[in-house]
Enzyme design. Sequence first.
Site, PDB file in Angstrom:
ATOM      1  N   HIS A 101       9.735  -2.519  -3.321  1.00  0.00           N
ATOM      2  CA  HIS A 101      10.807  -1.670  -2.815  1.00  0.00           C
ATOM      3  C   HIS A 101      10.451  -1.026  -1.476  1.00  0.00           C
ATOM      4  O   HIS A 101       9.288  -0.905  -1.120  1.00  0.00           O
ATOM      5  CB  HIS A 101      11.113  -0.557  -3.818  1.00  0.00           C
ATOM      6  CG  HIS A 101      11.524  -1.057  -5.160  1.00  0.00           C
ATOM      7  ND1 HIS A 101      11.311  -0.342  -6.302  1.00  0.00           N
ATOM      8  CD2 HIS A 101      12.130  -2.208  -5.549  1.00  0.00           C
ATOM      9  CE1 HIS A 101      11.785  -1.010  -7.348  1.00  0.00           C
ATOM     10  NE2 HIS A 101      12.275  -2.150  -6.904  1.00  0.00           N
ATOM     11  N   LYS A 135       4.731   7.373   0.226  1.00  0.00           N
ATOM     12  CA  LYS A 135       4.607   7.696  -1.197  1.00  0.00           C
ATOM     13  C   LYS A 135       3.171   8.064  -1.529  1.00  0.00           C
ATOM     14  O   LYS A 135       2.235   7.515  -0.950  1.00  0.00           O
ATOM     15  CB  LYS A 135       5.011   6.498  -2.061  1.00  0.00           C
ATOM     16  CG  LYS A 135       6.453   6.090  -1.907  1.00  0.00           C
ATOM     17  CD  LYS A 135       6.775   4.865  -2.757  1.00  0.00           C
ATOM     18  CE  LYS A 135       8.221   4.452  -2.581  1.00  0.00           C
ATOM     19  NZ  LYS A 135       8.543   3.239  -3.334  1.00  0.00           N
ATOM     20  N   ASP A 191      15.561  -6.388  -9.020  1.00  0.00           N
ATOM     21  CA  ASP A 191      14.315  -6.934  -8.498  1.00  0.00           C
ATOM     22  C   ASP A 191      14.272  -8.453  -8.609  1.00  0.00           C
ATOM     23  O   ASP A 191      13.739  -9.130  -7.727  1.00  0.00           O
ATOM     24  CB  ASP A 191      13.114  -6.304  -9.199  1.00  0.00           C
ATOM     25  CG  ASP A 191      12.909  -4.847  -8.788  1.00  0.00           C
ATOM     26  OD1 ASP A 191      13.546  -4.390  -7.812  1.00  0.00           O
ATOM     27  OD2 ASP A 191      12.101  -4.165  -9.438  1.00  0.00           O
ATOM     28  N   TYR A 230       5.385   9.711  -8.507  1.00  0.00           N
ATOM     29  CA  TYR A 230       5.163   9.489  -7.090  1.00  0.00           C
ATOM     30  C   TYR A 230       5.965  10.476  -6.260  1.00  0.00           C
ATOM     31  O   TYR A 230       7.127  10.738  -6.495  1.00  0.00           O
ATOM     32  CB  TYR A 230       5.417   8.040  -6.676  1.00  0.00           C
ATOM     33  CG  TYR A 230       6.742   7.441  -7.049  1.00  0.00           C
ATOM     34  CD1 TYR A 230       7.747   7.306  -6.103  1.00  0.00           C
ATOM     35  CD2 TYR A 230       6.983   6.998  -8.342  1.00  0.00           C
ATOM     36  CE1 TYR A 230       8.962   6.745  -6.449  1.00  0.00           C
ATOM     37  CE2 TYR A 230       8.183   6.425  -8.683  1.00  0.00           C
ATOM     38  CZ  TYR A 230       9.182   6.312  -7.733  1.00  0.00           C
ATOM     39  OH  TYR A 230      10.392   5.767  -8.077  1.00  0.00           O
TER      40      TYR A 230
END
Length: 191
Positions: free
Chosen positions: A62, A72, A170, A132
């Site tokens: 992603h 992140k 995905d 995250y």
Amino acid sequence: MDIEALSLSGVMRLKPARHGDARGWFSETWSARSLESAGITTTFVQDNVSYSAAVGTVRGLHYQAPPSAQAKLVMVLNGAIRDAVVDVRVGSPTYGRWLAVDLTAEGGEQLLVPEGYLHGFVTTQPDTRVLYKVSAPYDPAADGAVRWDDPDLGIDWGIDPATAVVSAKDAAAPAFRDWTSPFKIRAWSDA
């Protein structure tokens, strides 16, 4: 906190200290002061948690496109993952290269992923929770993905791809060769 620069520019493994006694342990998992002293000045604005029940659950690859790009800071709260990042900064000498890092709740490791990288992970233990921090709010218009099992990237996920648990989004992500990166090296401060 131990901070280790990895083989892709700006990607770092962080290992917060744990202070234990008869009750268990305490760890400062994020400190702006500690990170700034190591040259990390990313401002995080949002925390996200994902839960995956099954081993072999894949989330990724992603990204959020500029101007909503996200750095992140990834850590595992329960279970374990193999975390993968791919440099997709056009003009970078490591464009298209990836690295994978195993993160566990038991070990307390974290991975800092700068803007300009694809990011994903696969669970290696059941009932895995991943926290995250991100540097920009989620923007649906900037949301994107590249196929996690792309043969041109050749990421070693440590699982049989036929057994992966993958979302429909995905599974339908484009191949790396059919995708155009929105990230340019001149837009970032490192090479």
